[in-house]
Write a protein that holds these residues in place. Structure first.
Motif, PDB file in Angstrom:
ATOM      1  N   LEU A 130       0.816  -1.213   0.000  1.00 27.12           N
ATOM      2  CA  LEU A 130       0.000   0.000   0.000  1.00 27.12           C
ATOM      3  C   LEU A 130       0.849   1.262   0.000  1.00 27.12           C
ATOM      4  N   VAL A 134      -0.148   4.409   6.137  1.00 21.87           N
ATOM      5  CA  VAL A 134      -1.255   3.463   6.051  1.00 21.87           C
ATOM      6  C   VAL A 134      -2.116   3.615   7.300  1.00 21.87           C
ATOM      7  N   GLU A 179      -5.341   1.663   2.835  1.00 23.76           N
ATOM      8  CA  GLU A 179      -4.626   2.808   2.298  1.00 23.76           C
ATOM      9  C   GLU A 179      -5.078   4.079   3.016  1.00 23.76           C
TER      10      GLU A 179
END
Length: 381
Positions: A130, A134, A179
């Motif tokens: 990602l 995060v 994300e």
């Protein structure tokens, strides 16, 4: 007259009290403590944790239908009661895909709704590609920012996972990684669905967070009619797919390029709908009781140009007398409606009450002025 059981006795159940009196409904509450807010407005109370199914069986004996003030319940245990004929609204099958945030994300994605990228945290991968920052979340029981962490680098992520595992004994398989969405603003909508399948949506609102806790709600959100219609379509799709009966709160991100992503679903009344108590023809709390009692839904339309709601959170340096003097000042604001939940532990960051101010116009400067007035009294005086 209907007698409604409510699992949970916090402020959301407490705010059902006025609607219950209006509709001639009696409320019976299941909650752990005699000091919980809803005890004061309930006809009767079962004192037990909200995941105690034995207590819920006692609750069922006292009422006609059971609804939920929070989602910290044991569905497997409650399903035994449902098989015995206990009526839950929303039904347990509607709650099943939502209580675990990873399962909720999967359900929304499979329904064709846009969501942030996400992964279940597993032993063999750290951030699943990602990038950073995060968002790390506990999959169950997180609320008001609890169990949600914004992590900026791989080492911090490893340490945070280790810390969560050690302190709360939550293993990695009970964590979710998402994300980080650099949203333009956060939106929310309250929607209700009746026994007959009628769906109504309240005006889309903008929510503003501080330390991942909702601080302000502006109604209606300053978005285009097309975006508002898109959010309403999301609500209809979700509630009809789940075949729910009751009120749901839906939180969303609006990105800089105008894309709407569904963030989280609350299968109950929600903080973003508190403005409806004073600004709408039918509050979200009356709507919840109408739905679960099998009544027709009321109009969600606003009877004013706009409203701003500010949560009153606990402040470390304040005594109860300080809080009450501040509440007195807030009540002097024109068109202000002040709610104090009566919690006996006013700890830091806890939602102790809220104030809603009705607006004669929707100008951004009037919203900012009202917010500044409220917060200067509550947080900075």
């Amino acid at each position: 007259m209907k007698r409604v059981g409510v699992i949970g006795g916090g402020q959301l159940a407490w705010m059902m009290g006025g609607a219950a009196r209006k509709l001639g409904v009696e409320l019976v509450v299941q909650t752990p403590s005699v000091n919980d807010p809803a005890v004061a407005i309930a006809l009767d109370t079962v004192f037990a944790s909200v995941d105690d199914a034995i207590a819920t069986a006692q609750l069922a004996e006292k009422c006609d239908v059971i609804t939920f003030e929070n989602e910290f319940v044991n569905l497997d245990a409650l399903s035994l009661l449902a098989h015995q004929g206990v009526c839950f609204r929303p039904k347990l099958e509607a709650l099943a895909p939502l209580l675990d945030k990873y399962h909720q994300r999967c359900y929304l994605r499979d329904l064709g709704l846009s969501v942030p990228q996400f992964f279940a945290v597993e032993e063999d991968r750290s951030n699943s590609g990602l990038g950073f920052p995060v968002v790390l979340k506990v999959r169950r029981h997180g609320y008001d920012g609890q169990g949600t962490f914004i992590v900026k680098d791989p080492e911090t992520l490893k340490q945070k996972i280790k810390s969560i595992n050690t302190k709360s004994r939550i293993c990695q398989k009970n964590l979710l990684l998402e994300e980080f969405v650099p949203f333009e603003r956060e939106l929310a909508v309250i929607a209700a669905r009746s026994v007959s399948g009628e769906v109504v949506t309240y005006p889309v609102v903008e929510t503003q967070q501080e330390e991942q806790v909702c601080r302000r709600v502006i109604a209606p959100a300053h978005i285009t009619p097309e975006l508002a219609a898109e959010v309403e379509d999301i609500a209809h799709t979700l509630l009809n797919s789940l075949e729910v009966v009751g009120v749901f709160g839906i939180e969303l991100f609006l990105t800089a390029d105008g894309k709407v992503l569904v963030n989280e679903i609350a299968p109950r009344t929600h903080n973003s709908g508190h403005f409806s108590l004073d600004a709408c023809e039918t509050s979200q709390f009356e709507q919840q009781l109408r739905a679960v009692c099998g009544l027709s839904l009321g109009s969600p339309a606003m009877h004013c140009a706009g409203a701003v709601m500010v949560n009153l959170l606990g402040i470390s340096t304040e005594s109860k007398s300080d809080y009450f003097s501040k509440l007195s000042l807030l009540q002097q604001i024109p068109q202000a409606h002040v709610y104090w939940y009566g919690k006996i532990e006013p700890r830091i960051g806890r939602k102790l009450g809220h104030v809603t101010v009705l607006l004669d116009n929707q100008q951004a400067d009037s919203v900012s002025a009202i917010v500044n007035t409220i917060e200067s009294i509550w947080y900075f005086s």
